[in-house]
Design a protein around this motif. Structure first.
Motif, PDB file in Angstrom:
ATOM      1  N   PHE A  43      -2.217 -11.400   2.737  1.00 22.34           N
ATOM      2  CA  PHE A  43      -1.312 -11.949   3.389  1.00 22.34           C
ATOM      3  C   PHE A  43      -0.604 -11.297   4.512  1.00 22.34           C
ATOM      4  CE2 PHE A  43       3.098 -14.228   3.305  1.00 22.34           C
ATOM      5  CZ  PHE A  43       2.675 -15.569   2.907  1.00 22.34           C
ATOM      6  N   ASP A  44      -0.931 -11.632   5.783  1.00 25.03           N
ATOM      7  CA  ASP A  44      -0.784 -10.941   6.896  1.00 25.03           C
ATOM      8  C   ASP A  44       0.560 -11.348   7.598  1.00 25.03           C
ATOM      9  OD1 ASP A  44      -2.893  -9.446   6.909  1.00 25.03           O
ATOM     10  OD2 ASP A  44      -4.109 -11.108   7.778  1.00 25.03           O
ATOM     11  N   VAL A  45       1.900 -10.816   7.049  1.00 20.32           N
ATOM     12  CA  VAL A  45       3.162 -10.959   7.632  1.00 20.32           C
ATOM     13  C   VAL A  45       3.785  -9.631   7.668  1.00 20.32           C
ATOM     14  CG1 VAL A  45       3.350 -13.304   6.736  1.00 20.32           C
ATOM     15  CG2 VAL A  45       4.240 -11.346   5.316  1.00 20.32           C
ATOM     16  N   THR A  46       4.639  -9.534   8.633  1.00 19.35           N
ATOM     17  CA  THR A  46       5.644  -8.347   8.761  1.00 19.35           C
ATOM     18  C   THR A  46       7.194  -8.685   8.678  1.00 19.35           C
ATOM     19  OG1 THR A  46       5.921  -8.929  11.313  1.00 19.35           O
ATOM     20  CG2 THR A  46       4.000  -7.613  10.517  1.00 19.35           C
ATOM     21  N   VAL A  47       7.763  -7.593   8.454  1.00 22.20           N
ATOM     22  CA  VAL A  47       9.194  -7.580   7.983  1.00 22.20           C
ATOM     23  C   VAL A  47       9.926  -8.333   9.162  1.00 22.20           C
ATOM     24  CG1 VAL A  47      11.143  -6.345   7.434  1.00 22.20           C
ATOM     25  CG2 VAL A  47       9.163  -5.885   6.417  1.00 22.20           C
ATOM     26  N   GLY A  48      10.844  -9.091   8.868  1.00 14.31           N
ATOM     27  CA  GLY A  48      11.453  -9.721   9.784  1.00 14.31           C
ATOM     28  C   GLY A  48      10.931 -11.131  10.468  1.00 14.31           C
ATOM     29  N   GLN A  49       9.661 -11.468  10.039  1.00 21.44           N
ATOM     30  CA  GLN A  49       8.910 -12.704  10.650  1.00 21.44           C
ATOM     31  C   GLN A  49       9.411 -13.744   9.732  1.00 21.44           C
ATOM     32  OE1 GLN A  49       4.673 -12.086  10.260  1.00 21.44           O
ATOM     33  NE2 GLN A  49       4.376 -13.508  11.938  1.00 21.44           N
ATOM     34  N   ARG A  63      13.125 -15.345   6.296  1.00 24.23           N
ATOM     35  CA  ARG A  63      12.811 -14.340   6.902  1.00 24.23           C
ATOM     36  C   ARG A  63      12.314 -13.154   6.032  1.00 24.23           C
ATOM     37  NH1 ARG A  63      13.142 -14.889  12.185  1.00 24.23           N
ATOM     38  NH2 ARG A  63      14.785 -15.839  12.845  1.00 24.23           N
ATOM     39  N   VAL A  64      11.089 -12.377   6.396  1.00 28.58           N
ATOM     40  CA  VAL A  64      10.473 -11.607   5.538  1.00 28.58           C
ATOM     41  C   VAL A  64      11.329 -10.341   5.444  1.00 28.58           C
ATOM     42  CG1 VAL A  64       8.568 -10.033   5.013  1.00 28.58           C
ATOM     43  CG2 VAL A  64       8.426 -12.328   5.966  1.00 28.58           C
ATOM     44  N   VAL A  65      11.944 -10.082   4.059  1.00 29.00           N
ATOM     45  CA  VAL A  65      12.449  -8.625   3.954  1.00 29.00           C
ATOM     46  C   VAL A  65      11.813  -7.522   3.768  1.00 29.00           C
ATOM     47  CG1 VAL A  65      14.341  -7.893   2.374  1.00 29.00           C
ATOM     48  CG2 VAL A  65      14.509 -10.085   3.287  1.00 29.00           C
ATOM     49  N   LYS A  66      10.863  -7.707   2.697  1.00 35.19           N
ATOM     50  CA  LYS A  66       9.808  -6.602   2.511  1.00 35.19           C
ATOM     51  C   LYS A  66       8.364  -7.092   1.959  1.00 35.19           C
ATOM     52  CE  LYS A  66      10.340  -2.977  -1.151  1.00 35.19           C
ATOM     53  NZ  LYS A  66      11.006  -2.445  -2.138  1.00 35.19           N
ATOM     54  N   VAL A  67       7.483  -6.328   2.535  1.00 36.70           N
ATOM     55  CA  VAL A  67       6.065  -6.609   2.030  1.00 36.70           C
ATOM     56  C   VAL A  67       5.234  -5.663   1.260  1.00 36.70           C
ATOM     57  CG1 VAL A  67       3.845  -7.227   2.983  1.00 36.70           C
ATOM     58  CG2 VAL A  67       5.988  -8.200   4.171  1.00 36.70           C
ATOM     59  N   LEU A  68       4.926  -6.021   0.036  1.00 43.64           N
ATOM     60  CA  LEU A  68       4.216  -5.092  -0.883  1.00 43.64           C
ATOM     61  C   LEU A  68       2.649  -5.530  -1.055  1.00 43.64           C
ATOM     62  CD1 LEU A  68       6.949  -4.510  -3.414  1.00 43.64           C
ATOM     63  CD2 LEU A  68       6.424  -3.080  -1.511  1.00 43.64           C
ATOM     64  N   PRO A 101      -4.522  -6.184  -8.387  1.00 41.95           N
ATOM     65  CA  PRO A 101      -3.679  -5.980  -7.702  1.00 41.95           C
ATOM     66  C   PRO A 101      -2.975  -7.383  -7.113  1.00 41.95           C
ATOM     67  CG  PRO A 101      -5.050  -4.217  -7.380  1.00 41.95           C
ATOM     68  CD  PRO A 101      -5.775  -5.243  -8.304  1.00 41.95           C
ATOM     69  N   LEU A 102      -1.674  -7.287  -6.790  1.00 45.81           N
ATOM     70  CA  LEU A 102      -1.114  -8.327  -6.466  1.00 45.81           C
ATOM     71  C   LEU A 102      -0.383  -8.126  -4.888  1.00 45.81           C
ATOM     72  CD1 LEU A 102      -0.126 -11.387  -7.346  1.00 45.81           C
ATOM     73  CD2 LEU A 102       1.909 -10.093  -8.342  1.00 45.81           C
ATOM     74  N   ASN A 103      -0.226  -9.164  -4.035  1.00 42.65           N
ATOM     75  CA  ASN A 103       0.503  -8.991  -2.796  1.00 42.65           C
ATOM     76  C   ASN A 103       1.689  -9.685  -2.894  1.00 42.65           C
ATOM     77  OD1 ASN A 103      -1.804  -7.562  -1.335  1.00 42.65           O
ATOM     78  ND2 ASN A 103      -2.751  -9.427  -1.420  1.00 42.65           N
ATOM     79  N   ILE A 104       2.954  -9.149  -2.599  1.00 43.18           N
ATOM     80  CA  ILE A 104       4.210  -9.795  -2.814  1.00 43.18           C
ATOM     81  C   ILE A 104       5.072  -9.594  -1.543  1.00 43.18           C
ATOM     82  CG2 ILE A 104       6.325  -9.409  -4.101  1.00 43.18           C
ATOM     83  CD1 ILE A 104       4.863  -8.072  -6.351  1.00 43.18           C
ATOM     84  N   VAL A 105       5.615 -10.844  -1.264  1.00 43.18           N
ATOM     85  CA  VAL A 105       6.650 -10.942  -0.082  1.00 43.18           C
ATOM     86  C   VAL A 105       7.789 -11.404  -0.651  1.00 43.18           C
ATOM     87  CG1 VAL A 105       6.768 -12.096   2.149  1.00 43.18           C
ATOM     88  CG2 VAL A 105       4.503 -11.402   1.632  1.00 43.18           C
ATOM     89  N   PHE A 106       8.909 -10.427  -0.256  1.00 44.17           N
ATOM     90  CA  PHE A 106      10.119 -10.968  -0.183  1.00 44.17           C
ATOM     91  C   PHE A 106      10.700 -11.597   0.701  1.00 44.17           C
ATOM     92  CE2 PHE A 106       9.524  -7.525  -3.492  1.00 44.17           C
ATOM     93  CZ  PHE A 106      10.053  -7.826  -4.679  1.00 44.17           C
ATOM     94  N   ILE A 107      11.570 -12.706   0.615  1.00 43.12           N
ATOM     95  CA  ILE A 107      12.316 -13.466   1.805  1.00 43.12           C
ATOM     96  C   ILE A 107      13.676 -13.543   1.575  1.00 43.12           C
ATOM     97  CG2 ILE A 107      10.051 -14.452   2.241  1.00 43.12           C
ATOM     98  CD1 ILE A 107      11.145 -16.998   1.059  1.00 43.12           C
TER      99      ILE A 107
END
Length: 159
Positions: free
Chosen positions: A92-98, A63-68, A52-58
């Motif tokens: 990867f501990d980020v939240t949307v908007g960060q 700014r973080v748009v989506k975290v999967l 499994p993969l962790n994906i962060v869209f910016i």
């Protein structure tokens, strides 16, 4: 895993996918424990990934748009409004908007026309491979169609 500093900013040190092949292969091009940043990307696939993969869209302002988290292999994911993607196997501990801060020396500008050259070279090659796969499939289908016709003919002849 990711250092955090004032005002909710998160410092990221990813490997940048700069060429067509790096973008196509995704996280497979980096060493274990690293993350991969793919600029100008709104969608990714997890084909060929073993875990499994962790994906962060910016977005363009980082700014973080989506975290999967824990996206299973052989999936396709996208995010509206995204400009780039960070892929990692590590948490990867980020939240949307960060807001993320990516080291500036990593974001070197590519020469103009580099994507065009890669596209002109890569797309015909990929189409060639696709045509070979299609032809092999048609040959396989024809072989079994002839085999089935011969079987039906021998059954009819024996009656």
């Amino acid at each position: 895993m990711v250092p955090e500093f004032s005002e909710g900013l998160v410092l990221v040190r990813p490997v940048i996918a700069q060429t067509f092949l790096q973008r196509l292969r995704g996280i497979n091009v980096v060493s274990r424990g690293k993350s991969l940043f793919i600029p100008n990307c709104r969608a990714v696939h997890t084909m060929g990934i073993s875990r499994p993969l962790n994906i962060v869209f910016i977005d363009k302002r980082f700014r973080v748009v989506k975290v999967l988290s824990n996206v299973a292999p052989w999936r396709f994911v996208f995010a509206f409004g995204a400009w780039g993607v960070i892929e990692t196997f590590e948490p990867f501990d980020v939240t949307v908007g960060q807001k993320l801060v990516i080291e500036q020396q990593l974001l070197k500008a590519r020469p103009k026309g580099a994507s065009l050259v890669e596209t002109v070279v890569a797309i015909p090659f990929l189409l060639f491979l696709l045509s070979i796969i299609l032809q092999l499939g048609l040959i396989w289908h024809a072989k079994f169609a002839v085999s089935h016709a011969a079987l039906v003919a021998t059954r009819q002849a024996s009656l």
